[in-house]
Motif scaffolding. Structure first.
Motif, short mmCIF file in Angstrom:
data_model
loop_
_atom_site.label_atom_id
_atom_site.label_comp_id
_atom_site.label_asym_id
_atom_site.label_seq_id
_atom_site.Cartn_x
_atom_site.Cartn_y
_atom_site.Cartn_z
N CYS A 136 50.44 76.95 21.55
CA CYS A 136 49.41 78.28 21.80
C CYS A 136 49.12 78.91 23.27
O CYS A 136 48.74 77.88 24.16
N ASP A 167 43.54 74.86 12.47
CA ASP A 167 43.07 75.34 13.69
C ASP A 167 41.95 75.73 13.47
O ASP A 167 41.58 77.08 13.68
N GLU A 210 43.71 69.57 16.33
CA GLU A 210 43.76 70.94 16.76
C GLU A 210 42.58 71.69 17.07
O GLU A 210 42.23 72.73 17.51
N ASP A 211 41.44 71.11 16.54
CA ASP A 211 39.87 71.55 16.89
C ASP A 211 39.81 71.64 18.15
O ASP A 211 39.22 72.51 18.91
N ARG A 212 40.34 70.36 19.18
CA ARG A 212 39.95 70.25 20.42
C ARG A 212 38.51 70.78 21.09
O ARG A 212 38.03 71.28 22.05
N HIS A 237 44.97 84.08 18.52
CA HIS A 237 43.66 84.21 18.45
C HIS A 237 43.24 85.51 19.12
O HIS A 237 43.81 85.94 19.91
N TRP A 246 43.26 68.27 11.71
CA TRP A 246 41.94 69.14 12.13
C TRP A 246 41.25 68.64 13.46
O TRP A 246 40.95 69.28 14.28
N PRO A 287 48.39 69.45 22.16
CA PRO A 287 48.24 70.15 20.89
C PRO A 287 49.32 70.17 20.04
O PRO A 287 50.57 69.86 20.79
N HIS A 326 42.30 78.97 5.68
CA HIS A 326 41.72 78.55 7.32
C HIS A 326 40.17 78.91 7.35
O HIS A 326 39.58 78.08 7.77
#
Length: 742
Positions: free
Chosen positions: A733, A620, A660-662, A527, A657, A729, A584
């Protein structure tokens, strides 16, 4: 927030600060840590980590016990004062004057600390401007008189020489330029000094480069170097700081000092990685490397984890650089590494890096409870949702925790397990919560605002990088806002070209990444904005930048077009292929149907391991400003057109989704929602393998690939389900590695 929040181990009686200063906050004597060669202690951590708050705690708690001076190197007052008389002042001399004034006002054991060495040096600088007239020069010297106590012998000597010189000029018909003023000042000074005073100045300024032991020559050279500017001025400024440290040491070495002073004095430098701070720290580090030791405990703050580039001649911080983290159970063991060559050794050799502590889960919960105060406590389910969201967003940063806690104190969520109510406990809900109106600390009433806006002001707007070009300061926040959807630098640069189109001056994504690191924000290989909390703040701002989330959709559409032009099979470092990278941004902006079609189309054409990696990278994506039907689709409660394989992939995509979105706590159904489709797809591959055996025989390539894929998906079903169940996760990351789901 409480001033000491998170600092217990640093501030307690056996902590690092007490052992460095030799006194507890209550005034008890403690054994000194290190010495006589002391490190400069750099407190490192990004925005919101409490570095300045810790220095203020040290000043307030230990300041009454040991002589303490505090300077915020990020403020502009020293620079503004220097600009009034640039020939005889600089921001460094103004900073030294402020520091010396604080030592001169100290009223604890041993009393005030006089600074005659610094006073003489500053007077020489003030008198060295050969283009100024006499009266302004004398006024400049008189301005320094507050550095020495009233009726001081040194004060009388210097001002006597200045007044005599004015009287001399007053008898002349014309008023010439005051070139010889520094000579008259120094001649008058040394004519009246006692042998003890001459020895003090000789010990200090006789050591100035080129002085050859003659303090008068040293003071003249110092004034001349200051006038010369550039590197010569830097040497003069550094020597003035040495003079101040010698004054402080002399206060401890005197008969009275040995009897009455305990411990070590402190100098607290906030924002010391700014230009002014670097110019103060470098001469201290250089002097100590050369063996000029002093007893001043220098506590300074820096945002970068390595303390700042100025410490390193080339490359980053070496492995042997001294680092310490609180709560490790022991104080840091520091000594200067052997083998350094003075004037050539890197500055990091004289530094101890202390990483600012993040708040533990228990400390976060205690702070949230404190902020809620006497209000009715929410039920357990609601409390866990709030704690989980604060933990995800803050990463333990104290400022983040406190601000979110202030806003969340008034929030209530329905205590229900109905999936329809899950949208009430997302990160977006917390960021939209409003910080109550109050006083800004300067007597002004502040209206209530969304906590996200307050945090952006405090963490970004008020902490722009020092190296940011002036022409970009006005839109720095806007640039970062658009970059909240970027991943690698190529992706970020694509956005920057579009966002800055039509501007004369462009700021590249490469420089922005560098400036973010200098600001103390962590890097994440996946990111561009490497801190999850900051990324959420900017994502929310991007969605609100234009009505209906237009800016959010425009940026994602721009990146979709960029990766479409590259071609689906073009290699992508983070997403494996440009097609996956495009999907994505499609998922984040326009929904999942086309993404499901893409994944169904590549399921049999990609190796299964690569297909799974693409799926994780695609999923993500943040969901903001749209109805959240992901739970229903992950559980197969929404009809999806297509065959069994496509329906399984759609369920799997939405389960991944969610994971991973959290942006919200995971429901207990999610691990099962992950395992079911993966096992179903494994059965699909097993069926394909069986058909290939009939058509090709057991040695066929399609058989081997399908069988290997079927086995891998069974393993993925177990591993992904277990990770979701453990609130971790699915893909490692850097920005979420230690956060989990809460």
């Amino acid at each position: 927030m409480p001033d000491e929040l998170g600092f217990d181990e640093l501030l307690d009686d056996g902590g690092l600060i007490s052992r460095l200063l030799g006194r507890t906050a209550a005034g008890r004597k403690r054994g000194l840590l290190y010495g006589p060669d002391l490190p400069v202690v750099l407190l490192v951590g990004g925005p919101g980590m409490g570095k300045g708050r810790l220095l203020r705690c040290v000043r307030d708690r230990f300041g009454p016990r040991v002589p303490t001076a505090y300077l915020d190197c990020g403020l502009s007052d020293c620079r503004e004062q220097a600009e009034q008389r640039p020939a005889s002042r600089s921001d460094v001399t103004e900073a030294l004057r402020q520091i010396a004034s604080q030592y001169g006002e100290w009223a604890g054991d041993g009393g005030k600390i006089a600074v005659p060495r610094l006073y003489a040096g500053l007077a020489a600088v003030a008198a060295s401007d050969r283009l100024a007239h006499a009266a302004p020069l004398v006024d400049e010297v008189a301005r320094l008189e507050g550095l020495l106590p009233p009726r001081s012998f040194w004060h009388g000597v210097l001002m006597g020489a200045a007044n005599n010189y004015l009287g001399f000029l007053g008898g002349l018909v014309t008023t010439p330029l005051a070139g010889p003023f520094i000579n008259a000042l120094l001649d008058g000074l040394f004519a009246r000094l006692s042998s003890e005073g001459k020895a003090a100045l000789a010990e200090c300024y006789g050591d100035y480069p080129g002085a050859g032991g003659n303090p008068q020559a040293g003071l003249r050279s110092l004034g001349g170097d200051f006038q010369q500017g550039g590197e010569a001025r830097r040497i003069a400024e550094g020597f003035l700081f040495r003079a101040l440290r010698q004054d402080v040491d002399a206060a401890y070495h005197s008969v009275r000092g040995r009897l009455s002073r305990v411990g070590r004095p402190a100098l607290l430098l906030d924002h010391a990685d700014n230009s002014l701070g670097r110019r103060l720290l470098k001469p201290v580090l250089e002097d100590r490397e050369r063996g000029h030791h002093d007893r001043l405990v220098v506590l300074a703050t820096a945002r970068r984890a390595d303390g700042g580039r100025f410490l390193h001649r080339a490359g980053g911080a070496p492995a042997e650089m001294a680092r310490w983290e609180p709560f490790t159970g022991a104080l840091p063991d520091w000594s200067r590494p052997p083998g350094g060559v003075p004037d050539h050794a890197p500055l990091w050799r004289g530094v101890l890096l202390v990483r600012m502590p993040v708040l533990t889960r228990d400390q976060q919960k205690a702070e949230l409870s404190r902020l809620r105060g006497d209000q009715e406590q929410p039920d357990t389910a609601v409390r866990l949702r709030i704690h989980s969201g604060v933990h995800r967003l803050s990463g333990g940063r104290p400022l983040f925790v406190t601000r979110l806690g202030e806003a969340a104190a008034a929030l209530t969520f329905p205590a229900t397990d109905d999936r329809a109510d899950r949208t009430d406990c997302t990160d977006w809900t917390l960021l939209d919560a409003r910080v109550p109106a109050g006083d800004d600390g300067e007597g002004r009433r502040v209206a209530d605002r969304p906590v996200a806006d307050v945090l952006i002001d405090e963490l970004v707007t008020c902490q722009r990088p020092e190296e940011l070009p002036p022409e970009h300061r006005g839109h720095w926040l806007d640039l970062l806002t658009h970059l909240s959807v970027a991943h690698d630098v190529e992706c970020a640069q694509t956005l920057m070209r579009a966002v800055q189109e039509g501007r004369g001056d462009h700021l590249s994504a490469y420089l922005i990444a560098d400036l973010l690191e200098d600001s103390g924000w962590p890097r994440c290989p996946r990111h561009f904005i490497g801190d999850l909390g900051l990324r959420r703040l900017l994502t929310r701002r991007l969605h609100l930048l234009r009505p209906g989330g237009a800016a959010w959709h425009t940026d994602h559409a721009l990146l979709q077009g960029h990766y479409r032009d590259l071609g689906n099979d073009h290699h992508d470092a983070l997403f494996k292929t440009a097609g996956a990278h495009r999907m994505h941004h499609l998922l984040a902006s326009d929904g999942a149907d086309l993404v499901t079609r893409y994944l169904a189309g590549t399921f049999l054409t990609r190796p299964t391991a690569e297909w799974c990696e693409e799926l994780l990278a695609i999923a993500d994506a943040a969901l903001i400003g749209a109805d959240d039907d992901r739970y229903a689709r992950a559980l197969g409660e929404v009809h999806v057109h297509g065959d069994t394989r496509r329906r399984l992939i759609d369920r799997l995509l939405h389960a991944v989704w969610l994971t991973e979105d959290r942006t919200q706590p995971l429901d207990e159904t999610v691990p099962g929602a992950l395992r079911g489709p993966l096992r179903g797809l494994s059965e699909e591959l097993a069926r394909i393998a069986d058909e290939a055996v009939r058509d090709q025989g057991p040695e066929g390539a399609d058989v081997a690939r399908a069988a290997e894929g079927a086995a891998l998906l069974v393993r993925m079903a177990r591993e992904w389900g277990d990770r979701a169940q453990d609130k971790q996760p699915l893909r490692r990351c850097g920005c979420t590695e230690h956060i989990g789901f809460g």
